[in-house]
Design a protein around this motif. Structure first.
Motif, PDB file in Angstrom:
ATOM      1  N   TRP A   1       0.822  -1.205   0.000  1.00  0.00           N
ATOM      2  CA  TRP A   1       0.000   0.000   0.000  1.00  0.00           C
ATOM      3  C   TRP A   1       0.859   1.259   0.000  1.00  0.00           C
ATOM      4  N   GLN A   2       2.051   1.172   0.524  1.00  0.00           N
ATOM      5  CA  GLN A   2       2.967   2.310   0.450  1.00  0.00           C
ATOM      6  C   GLN A   2       3.288   2.630  -1.006  1.00  0.00           C
ATOM      7  N   TRP A   3       3.431   1.601  -1.810  1.00  0.00           N
ATOM      8  CA  TRP A   3       3.646   1.816  -3.243  1.00  0.00           C
ATOM      9  C   TRP A   3       2.366   2.329  -3.913  1.00  0.00           C
ATOM     10  N   ILE A   4       1.212   1.784  -3.527  1.00  0.00           N
ATOM     11  CA  ILE A   4      -0.054   2.227  -4.125  1.00  0.00           C
ATOM     12  C   ILE A   4      -0.297   3.707  -3.855  1.00  0.00           C
ATOM     13  N   PHE A   5       0.070   4.166  -2.659  1.00  0.00           N
ATOM     14  CA  PHE A   5      -0.165   5.561  -2.277  1.00  0.00           C
ATOM     15  C   PHE A   5       0.960   6.497  -2.724  1.00  0.00           C
ATOM     16  N   ASN A   6       1.956   5.986  -3.409  1.00  0.00           N
ATOM     17  CA  ASN A   6       3.048   6.848  -3.845  1.00  0.00           C
ATOM     18  C   ASN A   6       2.507   7.973  -4.719  1.00  0.00           C
ATOM     19  N   ALA A   7       2.914   9.209  -4.427  1.00  0.00           N
ATOM     20  CA  ALA A   7       2.350  10.372  -5.112  1.00  0.00           C
ATOM     21  C   ALA A   7       2.796  10.476  -6.557  1.00  0.00           C
ATOM     22  N   ASP A   8       3.977   9.939  -6.911  1.00  0.00           N
ATOM     23  CA  ASP A   8       4.530  10.124  -8.248  1.00  0.00           C
ATOM     24  C   ASP A   8       4.171   8.983  -9.200  1.00  0.00           C
ATOM     25  N   PHE A   9       4.313   7.738  -8.741  1.00  0.00           N
ATOM     26  CA  PHE A   9       4.047   6.608  -9.647  1.00  0.00           C
ATOM     27  C   PHE A   9       3.153   5.553  -8.982  1.00  0.00           C
ATOM     28  N   GLY A  10       2.385   5.946  -7.986  1.00  0.00           N
ATOM     29  CA  GLY A  10       1.495   5.013  -7.315  1.00  0.00           C
ATOM     30  C   GLY A  10       0.271   4.672  -8.145  1.00  0.00           C
ATOM     31  N   LEU A  11      -0.272   3.492  -7.908  1.00  0.00           N
ATOM     32  CA  LEU A  11      -1.427   3.006  -8.672  1.00  0.00           C
ATOM     33  C   LEU A  11      -2.679   3.842  -8.413  1.00  0.00           C
ATOM     34  N   LEU A  12      -2.873   4.315  -7.188  1.00  0.00           N
ATOM     35  CA  LEU A  12      -4.088   5.051  -6.856  1.00  0.00           C
ATOM     36  C   LEU A  12      -4.138   6.395  -7.571  1.00  0.00           C
TER      37      LEU A  12
ATOM     38  N   LYS B   1      -0.579  14.006  -2.188  1.00  0.00           N
ATOM     39  CA  LYS B   1       0.629  13.321  -1.729  1.00  0.00           C
ATOM     40  C   LYS B   1       0.281  12.595  -0.434  1.00  0.00           C
ATOM     41  N   TRP B   2      -0.245  11.403  -0.599  1.00  0.00           N
ATOM     42  CA  TRP B   2      -0.889  10.688   0.493  1.00  0.00           C
ATOM     43  C   TRP B   2      -0.030  10.597   1.744  1.00  0.00           C
ATOM     44  N   LEU B   3       1.139  10.023   1.639  1.00  0.00           N
ATOM     45  CA  LEU B   3       1.927   9.677   2.818  1.00  0.00           C
ATOM     46  C   LEU B   3       2.810  10.809   3.320  1.00  0.00           C
ATOM     47  N   THR B   4       2.893  11.894   2.560  1.00  0.00           N
ATOM     48  CA  THR B   4       3.703  13.031   2.995  1.00  0.00           C
ATOM     49  C   THR B   4       2.850  14.264   3.270  1.00  0.00           C
TER      50      THR B   4
ATOM     51  N   LEU C   1      -2.809   9.990   7.743  1.00  0.00           N
ATOM     52  CA  LEU C   1      -3.605   9.112   8.601  1.00  0.00           C
ATOM     53  C   LEU C   1      -4.760   8.458   7.853  1.00  0.00           C
ATOM     54  N   PRO C   2      -5.513   9.171   6.980  1.00  0.00           N
ATOM     55  CA  PRO C   2      -6.523   8.469   6.174  1.00  0.00           C
ATOM     56  C   PRO C   2      -5.950   7.347   5.324  1.00  0.00           C
ATOM     57  N   ALA C   3      -4.715   7.509   4.813  1.00  0.00           N
ATOM     58  CA  ALA C   3      -4.097   6.425   4.045  1.00  0.00           C
ATOM     59  C   ALA C   3      -3.872   5.199   4.923  1.00  0.00           C
ATOM     60  N   VAL C   4      -3.435   5.424   6.148  1.00  0.00           N
ATOM     61  CA  VAL C   4      -3.261   4.311   7.090  1.00  0.00           C
ATOM     62  C   VAL C   4      -4.610   3.668   7.403  1.00  0.00           C
ATOM     63  N   MET C   5      -5.658   4.482   7.530  1.00  0.00           N
ATOM     64  CA  MET C   5      -7.003   3.952   7.792  1.00  0.00           C
ATOM     65  C   MET C   5      -7.468   3.043   6.660  1.00  0.00           C
ATOM     66  N   ILE C   6      -7.248   3.479   5.418  1.00  0.00           N
ATOM     67  CA  ILE C   6      -7.670   2.675   4.266  1.00  0.00           C
ATOM     68  C   ILE C   6      -6.978   1.319   4.280  1.00  0.00           C
ATOM     69  N   THR C   7      -5.690   1.327   4.562  1.00  0.00           N
ATOM     70  CA  THR C   7      -4.940   0.072   4.630  1.00  0.00           C
ATOM     71  C   THR C   7      -5.478  -0.837   5.736  1.00  0.00           C
ATOM     72  N   SER C   8      -5.764  -0.273   6.888  1.00  0.00           N
ATOM     73  CA  SER C   8      -6.264  -1.064   8.017  1.00  0.00           C
ATOM     74  C   SER C   8      -7.644  -1.634   7.719  1.00  0.00           C
TER      75      SER C   8
END
Length: 310
Positions: free
Chosen positions: A143-154, A167-170, A176-183
């Motif tokens: 999911w860290q790759w999926i949420f990547n802002a530059d080349f992520g799938l999402l 820029k999800w993780l930064t 925190l919403p990105a972490v929620m989605i993963t959980s």
């Protein structure tokens, strides 16, 4: 013809009072203790002893090198004045408020859908349960790759609709919403299976009688399914709330608690105080405060459920 009389010594089976002597190996409690002893020893060594030790440490100041220094309630008073502790507490509450309702409603709807007689039902059940048996660390990296802002799938998928993904993780607003989605994605299958087991325990005669009386699908769901699933719902609610206050792995892997503590939660802060800042006393007090808070929430849920049943 003479008979040789052979005296056979019999074991003394009688004791005073004429009662048969009972061997200790024939008692049920003896074998219960024998078979439970590995689990009991493990519980005492790895749960009870560390818990008691952490309770003692919560009243001390200890950095793993210097001797213990007794400080009384100073650690517990300090946490109410610590702005970081207050912030991560509210982050944890926010995480719980968002994820728990989703992890109750969505798994219930999925369980109802997968309780029908449809083709390929086993495949769909296995597909939804597959994330549960996967490693949280491995899934967090995916999911860290999926949420990547530059080349992520999402963000790539959003760009197809003309949406510029954040820029999800930064980002302080989206980490925190990105972490929620993963959980949520990780735990939906587990709750779904529990609801599915509860649904299969409801007698079909209730639905047949209601259908004969003219009840529609919503009425059967509201007046039969929901009340019958009350014990199951209580179980899922309690476990989901406890798990939401214990979120840790995905925070460490995906965001590290950043940026600027926007995705840090209580367990992550406890870990940092204990094993990065070497404030074992303060970390222990935070851990016990979290334990008491979760215990109080659990007792309130049980009391509320008992009141509703009454």
């Amino acid at each position: 013809m003479p008979r040789d009389v052979v005296a056979v010594e019999k074991p003394n089976l009688l004791v005073s009072g004429g009662k048969r002597r009972k061997s200790i190996t024939n008692s049920s409690w003896f074998w219960s203790v024998i078979f439970l002893s590995p689990a009991l020893l493990g519980f005492c060594a790895f749960t009870a002893y560390p818990a008691v030790l952490s309770l003692i440490l919560s009243f001390t100041d200890w950095d793993l090198n210097s001797p213990l220094k007794w400080v009384g309630l100073s650690n517990y008073i300090r946490m109410f004045r610590d702005p970081t502790a207050i912030r991560v507490f509210w982050n944890t509450v926010y995480f719980t408020i968002v994820t728990v309702p989703v992890l109750l409603i969505v798994p219930l709807l999925l369980a109802i859908a997968l309780n029908q007689k449809i083709h390929g039902i086993r495949f769909f059940r296995a597909a939804f349960f597959l994330p549960v048996i996967s490693s949280m660390v491995a899934m967090s990296m995916v999911w860290q790759w999926i949420f990547n802002a530059d080349f992520g799938l999402l963000n790539w998928a959003l760009s197809l609709f003309g949406i510029s993904g954040p820029k999800w993780l930064t980002s302080e607003n989206w980490a925190l919403p990105a972490v929620m989605i993963t959980s949520i994605w990780k735990n939906i299958g587990f709750n779904m299976m529990i609801f599915l087991a509860g649904l299969q325990g409801i007698s079909t005669s209730y639905y047949e009688a209601a259908e004969i009386d003219g009840a529609n699908a919503f009425q059967r769901f509201w007046y039969i399914t929901i009340p019958s699933l009350r014990p199951t719902t209580l179980l899922v609610t309690v476990m989901t709330i406890i798990n939401s206050f214990q979120v840790f792995d995905q925070v460490v892997v995906m965001t590290g608690g950043g940026p600027n503590r926007s995705s840090s939660v209580l367990v992550h802060y406890i870990y940092q105080n204990g094993f990065q800042f070497y404030k074992m006393g303060y970390a222990s007090s935070l851990g016990w405060a979290l334990t008491m808070f979760v215990l109080a929430l659990t007792l309130v849920q049980f009391r509320t459920n008992k009141t509703n049943e009454g």
